[in-house]
Design a protein around this motif. Structure first.
Motif, PDB file in Angstrom:
ATOM      1  N   LEU A   7       0.886  -1.162   0.000  1.00 26.88           N
ATOM      2  CA  LEU A   7       0.000   0.000   0.000  1.00 26.88           C
ATOM      3  C   LEU A   7       0.926   1.215   0.000  1.00 26.88           C
ATOM      4  N   LEU A   8       0.866   2.023  -1.049  1.00 25.98           N
ATOM      5  CA  LEU A   8       1.740   3.193  -1.128  1.00 25.98           C
ATOM      6  C   LEU A   8       0.948   4.419  -0.721  1.00 25.98           C
ATOM      7  N   VAL A   9       1.387   5.060   0.343  1.00 25.28           N
ATOM      8  CA  VAL A   9       0.680   6.255   0.807  1.00 25.28           C
ATOM      9  C   VAL A   9       1.417   7.474   0.272  1.00 25.28           C
ATOM     10  N   GLY A  10       0.783   8.164  -0.660  1.00 23.37           N
ATOM     11  CA  GLY A  10       1.424   9.293  -1.334  1.00 23.37           C
ATOM     12  C   GLY A  10       1.917   8.846  -2.693  1.00 23.37           C
ATOM     13  N   SER A  11       2.021   9.808  -3.616  1.00 23.32           N
ATOM     14  CA  SER A  11       2.415   9.446  -4.988  1.00 23.32           C
ATOM     15  C   SER A  11       3.494  10.375  -5.525  1.00 23.32           C
ATOM     16  N   LEU A  30      -1.244  -0.790  -4.365  1.00 22.94           N
ATOM     17  CA  LEU A  30      -2.367   0.152  -4.340  1.00 22.94           C
ATOM     18  C   LEU A  30      -1.816   1.495  -3.868  1.00 22.94           C
ATOM     19  N   VAL A  31      -2.115   2.554  -4.619  1.00 25.70           N
ATOM     20  CA  VAL A  31      -1.615   3.897  -4.260  1.00 25.70           C
ATOM     21  C   VAL A  31      -2.763   4.736  -3.728  1.00 25.70           C
ATOM     22  N   LEU A  32      -2.567   5.318  -2.539  1.00 24.16           N
ATOM     23  CA  LEU A  32      -3.543   6.271  -2.007  1.00 24.16           C
ATOM     24  C   LEU A  32      -2.922   7.659  -2.050  1.00 24.16           C
ATOM     25  N   GLU A  33      -3.617   8.606  -2.638  1.00 27.56           N
ATOM     26  CA  GLU A  33      -3.078   9.969  -2.744  1.00 27.56           C
ATOM     27  C   GLU A  33      -4.172  10.941  -2.333  1.00 27.56           C
ATOM     28  N   LYS A  34      -3.853  11.811  -1.382  1.00 31.26           N
ATOM     29  CA  LYS A  34      -4.926  12.689  -0.909  1.00 31.26           C
ATOM     30  C   LYS A  34      -5.218  13.846  -1.861  1.00 31.26           C
ATOM     31  N   ASP A  36      -5.763  15.462  -5.802  1.00 31.92           N
ATOM     32  CA  ASP A  36      -6.571  14.908  -6.898  1.00 31.92           C
ATOM     33  C   ASP A  36      -5.711  14.556  -8.108  1.00 31.92           C
ATOM     34  N   HIS A  37      -4.421  14.385  -7.907  1.00 30.98           N
ATOM     35  CA  HIS A  37      -3.521  13.991  -8.997  1.00 30.98           C
ATOM     36  C   HIS A  37      -2.325  13.239  -8.428  1.00 30.98           C
ATOM     37  N   LEU A  38      -1.653  12.493  -9.287  1.00 23.09           N
ATOM     38  CA  LEU A  38      -0.416  11.802  -8.905  1.00 23.09           C
ATOM     39  C   LEU A  38       0.773  12.757  -9.008  1.00 23.09           C
ATOM     40  N   GLY A  39       1.887  12.395  -8.416  1.00 24.57           N
ATOM     41  CA  GLY A  39       3.132  13.113  -8.696  1.00 24.57           C
ATOM     42  C   GLY A  39       3.725  13.905  -7.541  1.00 24.57           C
ATOM     43  N   GLY A  40       2.955  14.105  -6.482  1.00 23.57           N
ATOM     44  CA  GLY A  40       3.487  14.902  -5.368  1.00 23.57           C
ATOM     45  C   GLY A  40       3.883  16.273  -5.852  1.00 23.57           C
ATOM     46  N   ASN A  41       4.996  16.761  -5.374  1.00 25.10           N
ATOM     47  CA  ASN A  41       5.379  18.150  -5.670  1.00 25.10           C
ATOM     48  C   ASN A  41       5.968  18.370  -7.058  1.00 25.10           C
ATOM     49  N   ILE A  42       6.199  17.290  -7.813  1.00 24.04           N
ATOM     50  CA  ILE A  42       6.749  17.538  -9.158  1.00 24.04           C
ATOM     51  C   ILE A  42       5.648  17.597 -10.219  1.00 24.04           C
ATOM     52  N   TYR A  43       4.417  17.492  -9.781  1.00 23.35           N
ATOM     53  CA  TYR A  43       3.271  17.500 -10.709  1.00 23.35           C
ATOM     54  C   TYR A  43       3.221  18.801 -11.530  1.00 23.35           C
ATOM     55  N   CYS A  44       2.922  18.663 -12.811  1.00 21.83           N
ATOM     56  CA  CYS A  44       2.764  19.840 -13.689  1.00 21.83           C
ATOM     57  C   CYS A  44       1.311  19.928 -14.158  1.00 21.83           C
ATOM     58  N   GLU A  45       0.818  21.144 -14.203  1.00 22.86           N
ATOM     59  CA  GLU A  45      -0.553  21.370 -14.692  1.00 22.86           C
ATOM     60  C   GLU A  45      -0.438  22.063 -16.040  1.00 22.86           C
ATOM     61  N   GLU A  46      -1.176  21.583 -17.039  1.00 25.54           N
ATOM     62  CA  GLU A  46      -1.026  22.194 -18.360  1.00 25.54           C
ATOM     63  C   GLU A  46      -1.986  23.369 -18.533  1.00 25.54           C
ATOM     64  N   THR A  47      -1.444  24.542 -18.824  1.00 23.22           N
ATOM     65  CA  THR A  47      -2.251  25.740 -19.077  1.00 23.22           C
ATOM     66  C   THR A  47      -1.706  26.405 -20.333  1.00 23.22           C
ATOM     67  N   GLU A  48      -2.562  26.709 -21.295  1.00 26.94           N
ATOM     68  CA  GLU A  48      -2.137  27.343 -22.555  1.00 26.94           C
ATOM     69  C   GLU A  48      -1.027  26.542 -23.232  1.00 26.94           C
ATOM     70  N   GLY A  49      -1.058  25.215 -23.061  1.00 29.85           N
ATOM     71  CA  GLY A  49      -0.037  24.367 -23.668  1.00 29.85           C
ATOM     72  C   GLY A  49       1.316  24.432 -22.957  1.00 29.85           C
ATOM     73  N   ARG A 209      -6.006   5.340  -6.012  1.00 26.45           N
ATOM     74  CA  ARG A 209      -7.197   6.023  -5.503  1.00 26.45           C
ATOM     75  C   ARG A 209      -6.805   7.445  -5.141  1.00 26.45           C
ATOM     76  N   LEU A 210      -7.314   8.404  -5.924  1.00 28.77           N
ATOM     77  CA  LEU A 210      -6.987   9.815  -5.675  1.00 28.77           C
ATOM     78  C   LEU A 210      -7.977  10.387  -4.661  1.00 28.77           C
ATOM     79  N   GLY A 211      -7.632  11.569  -4.137  1.00 30.28           N
ATOM     80  CA  GLY A 211      -8.522  12.241  -3.177  1.00 30.28           C
ATOM     81  C   GLY A 211      -8.794  11.360  -1.960  1.00 30.28           C
ATOM     82  N   THR A 212      -7.801  10.555  -1.606  1.00 27.16           N
ATOM     83  CA  THR A 212      -7.983   9.595  -0.505  1.00 27.16           C
ATOM     84  C   THR A 212      -6.911   9.786   0.563  1.00 27.16           C
ATOM     85  N   ASP A 213      -7.349  10.150   1.755  1.00 26.81           N
ATOM     86  CA  ASP A 213      -6.396  10.336   2.858  1.00 26.81           C
ATOM     87  C   ASP A 213      -6.298   9.041   3.659  1.00 26.81           C
TER      88      ASP A 213
END
Ligand code: FAD
Length: 375
Positions: A7-11, A30-34, A36-49, A209-213
């Motif tokens: 069981l991996l707590v955090g992604s 099984l990954v639980l991530e509180k 709403d996305h995977l990646g922790g602090n390296i996550y990138c959000e795409e805006t205007e490409g 499972r996202l949004g899961t504490d």
């Protein structure tokens, strides 16, 4: 036998590297991530490409060939080299402090001239530096301190340099070459397509499972897997039994601008005291973007309070002692691996967190050969 092996707590990266090698060993995760996305602090959000580094600018750099080979097996890296620029009241200086900085500041051209000026200015401090201001002047002299260190540091810590302890700054790198590369590491770059390319590959074989504490239903989740890999905060795992660990936080203000190039560089530091933010990040420049618009993020240092993102552990004696008490409890915990920046209460660069996950994987899966396994 339980439903999952792990069981991996955090992604974040730690859990991701673990998941990757566990998958190669045929283990079910099984990954639980509180969030709403995977990646922790390296996550990138795409805006205007544009890949926006949502939790702060992330530049990959390492001197480890093993780590570099590994990340390059997951994504192609571009040739980005971090060369931040400092803006002091409209005067632009290259960082880290190097011959370009000195030439702009004093109109000189040779290392000898620069060394002479800095040596002269350092002499102002006699004896052991008593506070951060004296420490910084004893390292780089008065001009660089006044224009490039003082305001930035005071904003970061929310206190005057005279009131901060000297030990916070152990060294201020000074380079007597015309080299604007911020890092000394052998390898550096940004994954083409953003960090999510790496994250998606690391967790490819897992159920998520996202949004899961995890802590909200710990017992129930523990029953699902043979072992837990926990990468959340260590004090929360133990119900803050001995008290809360402290952090420094950051506040980000992100906006889309109707221009193709706002500041001409990915990172510009604002080193005066009056500008309330410390940096502006223009994300497209990490990937040499040619989009019509641009996205910038202003970074404001902030005291951490409950509910904010815990970014930087506070490395003072009080917090280290508290962490040691939690660490001792963690050592007693059966079938739980504590790893990553939050569970180990330490600042890790990305390459270091990967190295620490490699060490964990090698221990867990005896005899595993990291290099051979990811090819
Ligand atoms: P994280 O990425 O924080 O992952 C932990 C995850 O666990 C989070 O997603 C969290 O939501 C989740 N979680 C926590 N508790 C629970 C729970 N109870 N239930 C479910 N999920 C939970 N490194 C570099 O090499 N270069 C850089 O330029 C750089 N810049 C940085 C800038 C900033 C502002 C910061 C803060 C760090 C930077 N780093 C940089 C460091 C880098 O972010 C870390 O090395 C890396 O993200 C650590 O990964 P991790 O897996 O330990 O933690």
């Amino acid at each position: 036998m339980k439903q999952y092996d792990y069981l991996l707590v955090g992604s974040g990266l730690f859990a991701g590297v673990f998941a990757y090698f566990a998958g190669k060993q045929g283990k079910k995760c099984l990954v639980l991530e509180k969030r709403d996305h995977l990646g922790g602090n390296i996550y990138c959000e795409e805006t205007e490409g544009i890949h926006v580094h949502k939790y702060g600018a992330h530049i990959f750099h390492t001197s480890s060939r093993e780590v570099w080979d590994f990340v390059n097996s997951l994504a192609e890296f571009n040739r980005y080299t971090n060369s931040p620029v400092a803006n002091y009241k409209g005067e632009m200086y290259n960082m880290p402090f190097n011959m370009n900085t000195f030439s702009r500041m004093w109109g000189i051209s040779t290392p000898e001239e620069a060394k002479k000026i800095i040596q002269e200015q350092r002499k102002v401090i006699k004896g052991e530096p008593k506070n951060l201001e004296e420490q910084a002047i004893s390292l780089v002299g008065t001009h660089i301190y006044q224009k490039l260190v003082k305001g930035y540091t005071e904003k970061q810590w929310g206190r005057e340099c005279k009131d901060l302890p000297a030990f916070i700054i152990k060294r201020l790198p000074v380079r007597y070459t015309y080299d604007n590369n911020y890092f000394n590491d052998l390898y550096q770059g940004i994954p083409m397509g953003g960090y999510n390319v790496i994250i998606d590959k690391l967790f490819a074989g897992c159920e998520v499972r996202l949004g899961t504490d995890y802590l909200e239903n710990k017992k129930e989740y523990d029953a699902l897997a043979e072992k837990v890999v926990y990468t959340g905060t260590i004090d929360s795992y133990f119900g803050y039994r001995f008290g809360r660990l402290q952090y420094r936080s950051l506040r980000f203000e992100t906006e889309v601008l109707d221009t193709d190039n706002f500041q001409g560089n990915a990172v510009i530091n604002y080193t005066d005291r009056e500008t309330p933010y410390t940096r502006i990040i223009e994300h497209k420049h990490f990937e040499f973007g040619t989009q019509e618009k641009t996205v910038i993020t202003k970074e404001y240092p902030a005291e951490w309070t409950e509910g904010m993102e815990p970014y930087y552990p506070v490395n003072d004696e009080k917090n280290q002692e508290l962490y040691k008490r939690y660490e001792a409890l963690a050592a007693e915990e059966k079938n739980v691996i504590f790893g990553g920046r939050l569970a180990e209460y330490r600042y890790y660069d990305m390459d270091k967190v990967i190295e620490s996950a490699f060490a964990c994987v090698k221990k867990e899966f005896h005899g595993i050969n990291i290099a051979a396994d990811h090819r």
